[in-house]
Scaffold this motif. Structure first.
Motif, PDB file in Angstrom:
ATOM      1  N   TYR A 186      12.689   3.057  10.594  1.00  0.00           N
ATOM      2  CA  TYR A 186      12.291   3.836   9.415  1.00  0.00           C
ATOM      3  C   TYR A 186      10.859   3.513   8.989  1.00  0.00           C
ATOM      4  N   ALA A 187      10.576   2.241   8.746  1.00  0.00           N
ATOM      5  CA  ALA A 187       9.244   1.845   8.278  1.00  0.00           C
ATOM      6  C   ALA A 187       8.196   1.990   9.374  1.00  0.00           C
ATOM      7  N   LYS A 241       0.807  -1.218   0.000  1.00  0.00           N
ATOM      8  CA  LYS A 241       0.000   0.000   0.000  1.00  0.00           C
ATOM      9  C   LYS A 241       0.841   1.269   0.000  1.00  0.00           C
ATOM     10  N   ILE A 242       2.107   1.149   0.431  1.00  0.00           N
ATOM     11  CA  ILE A 242       2.998   2.302   0.558  1.00  0.00           C
ATOM     12  C   ILE A 242       4.320   1.944  -0.106  1.00  0.00           C
ATOM     13  N   TYR A 300      11.098   9.713   1.224  1.00  0.00           N
ATOM     14  CA  TYR A 300       9.666   9.578   0.961  1.00  0.00           C
ATOM     15  C   TYR A 300       9.065   8.251   1.416  1.00  0.00           C
ATOM     16  N   ALA A 301       7.797   8.310   1.813  1.00  0.00           N
ATOM     17  CA  ALA A 301       6.877   7.175   1.820  1.00  0.00           C
ATOM     18  C   ALA A 301       5.608   7.678   1.156  1.00  0.00           C
ATOM     19  N   ILE A 302       5.197   7.048   0.067  1.00  0.00           N
ATOM     20  CA  ILE A 302       4.065   7.539  -0.730  1.00  0.00           C
ATOM     21  C   ILE A 302       3.044   6.420  -0.871  1.00  0.00           C
ATOM     22  N   ARG A 303       1.788   6.746  -0.643  1.00  0.00           N
ATOM     23  CA  ARG A 303       0.751   5.741  -0.883  1.00  0.00           C
ATOM     24  C   ARG A 303       0.852   5.308  -2.350  1.00  0.00           C
ATOM     25  N   THR A 304       0.825   4.015  -2.577  1.00  0.00           N
ATOM     26  CA  THR A 304       1.139   3.483  -3.897  1.00  0.00           C
ATOM     27  C   THR A 304       0.200   3.999  -4.972  1.00  0.00           C
ATOM     28  N   ALA A 306       4.396  10.810   3.274  1.00  0.00           N
ATOM     29  CA  ALA A 306       5.117  11.242   4.471  1.00  0.00           C
ATOM     30  C   ALA A 306       6.594  11.308   4.121  1.00  0.00           C
ATOM     31  N   TYR A 307       7.351  12.002   4.959  1.00  0.00           N
ATOM     32  CA  TYR A 307       8.794  12.025   4.721  1.00  0.00           C
ATOM     33  C   TYR A 307       9.557  12.117   6.029  1.00  0.00           C
TER      34      TYR A 307
END
Length: 299
Positions: A104-105, A89-90, A184-188, A121-122
């Protein structure tokens, strides 16, 4: 930790640099499940990667027959393609010369739980050298919702000639926010919509194009306030002043090592200056607190 129920995909583009092993190890050590995808950019790195991943059977490896990162494009095309290859999902992106904190995750998942409507999020980052030693905190570049107009650098160096340099300088800096790819973490679902932004200007804009798109379109995002990324600093890129210009100002010729040391001190002291500026005013740097850009102004 990698398991079937992972919510987070971490993608690494590589040409087979030996630092990939450290990257893989840091992802293996995550405190929550995540799945690591490695995309090998061309045949030239394939054999080296095959050898390194033997110790990491949980990693999913994709071998591309051609090098998409030629001509300065680097990993832009792979980052654009990656969201269409993963099921999580991310999605996150970690370069093969960087590594991440074990939480991190986990911190990303906590941030999305705190702000469920956020689409990305970042994290913040440390700047490290080629040996993996921390040089400084990043307080001037990858700040996302904030940016620094100007900072000071202080160079202190004894030259081979015996001359001693002590030069405080002002540096004009970014006039727009930036989030580094590795942060970055971006919703897929959103990441798939962003594919074209990675490839803007033939892929040369890269993370700058993605950041600008998110900010311009007021996409809800989160600053976690956590330093979770260990980023190999490119001193040449950070302090982009040619050697001749510095020699002219100093009225002194420089060896290549002296030139490098000046740029390295500029990197370290400029980031430290911003930190000290806030502390002297009795304030905390705003990016060290989890926040959502619904409540914060960009800039």
């Amino acid at each position: 930790m990698q398991q079937q129920e992972s919510q987070i995909a971490i993608v690494t583009a590589t040409i087979g640099r030996n630092t990939l092993t450290r990257t893989m190890q840091s992802i293996r050590e995550q405190t929550v499940p995540c799945r690591h995808y490695i995309i090998v950019d061309g045949n030239q790195g394939a054999e080296a990667v095959k050898e390194m991943v033997k110790a990491f059977p949980e990693v999913i490896v994709i071998y591309l027959p051609i090098n998409t990162g030629a001509n300065g494009v680097k990993n832009s095309m792979i980052n654009a393609m990656a969201p269409f290859l993963v099921k999580e999902k991310i999605i996150c992106y970690i370069d093969d010369d960087n590594w991440i904190d074990p939480k991190y995750a986990e911190c990303f998942l906590n941030a999305f739980e705190h702000y469920p409507n956020a689409q990305y999020a970042y994290h913040l980052r440390y700047m490290v050298d080629d040996k993996g030693q921390i040089l400084c905190e990043d307080n001037v570049e990858s700040l996302g919702f904030w940016f620094v107009y100007q900072t000071k650098v202080e160079v202190k160096l004894k030259l081979r000639s015996g001359k001693y340099i002590h030069s405080p300088l002002d540096i004009n800096f970014h006039h727009q926010g930036l989030i580094d790819t590795n942060c970055y973490a971006i919703r897929t679902e959103l990441a798939r919509q962003l594919a074209h932004t990675w490839t803007g200007n033939n892929g040369l804009d890269n993370d700058k194009g993605v950041s600008q798109y998110l900010f311009d379109n007021h996409v809800q995002g989160i600053c976690t306030g956590k330093r979770m990324v260990y980023y190999r600093a490119d001193v040449e890129k950070f302090f982009n002043t040619n050697k001749y210009e510095i020699e002219t100002v100093l009225n002194q010729s420089l060896t290549d090592d002296e030139y490098y040391q000046i740029k390295l001190q500029a990197l370290i002291s400029s980031n430290e200056y911003v930190k000290q500026m806030f502390y002297q005013e009795g304030k905390q740097m705003p990016w060290l607190t989890m926040s959502c850009n619904d409540a914060e102004n960009n800039g």
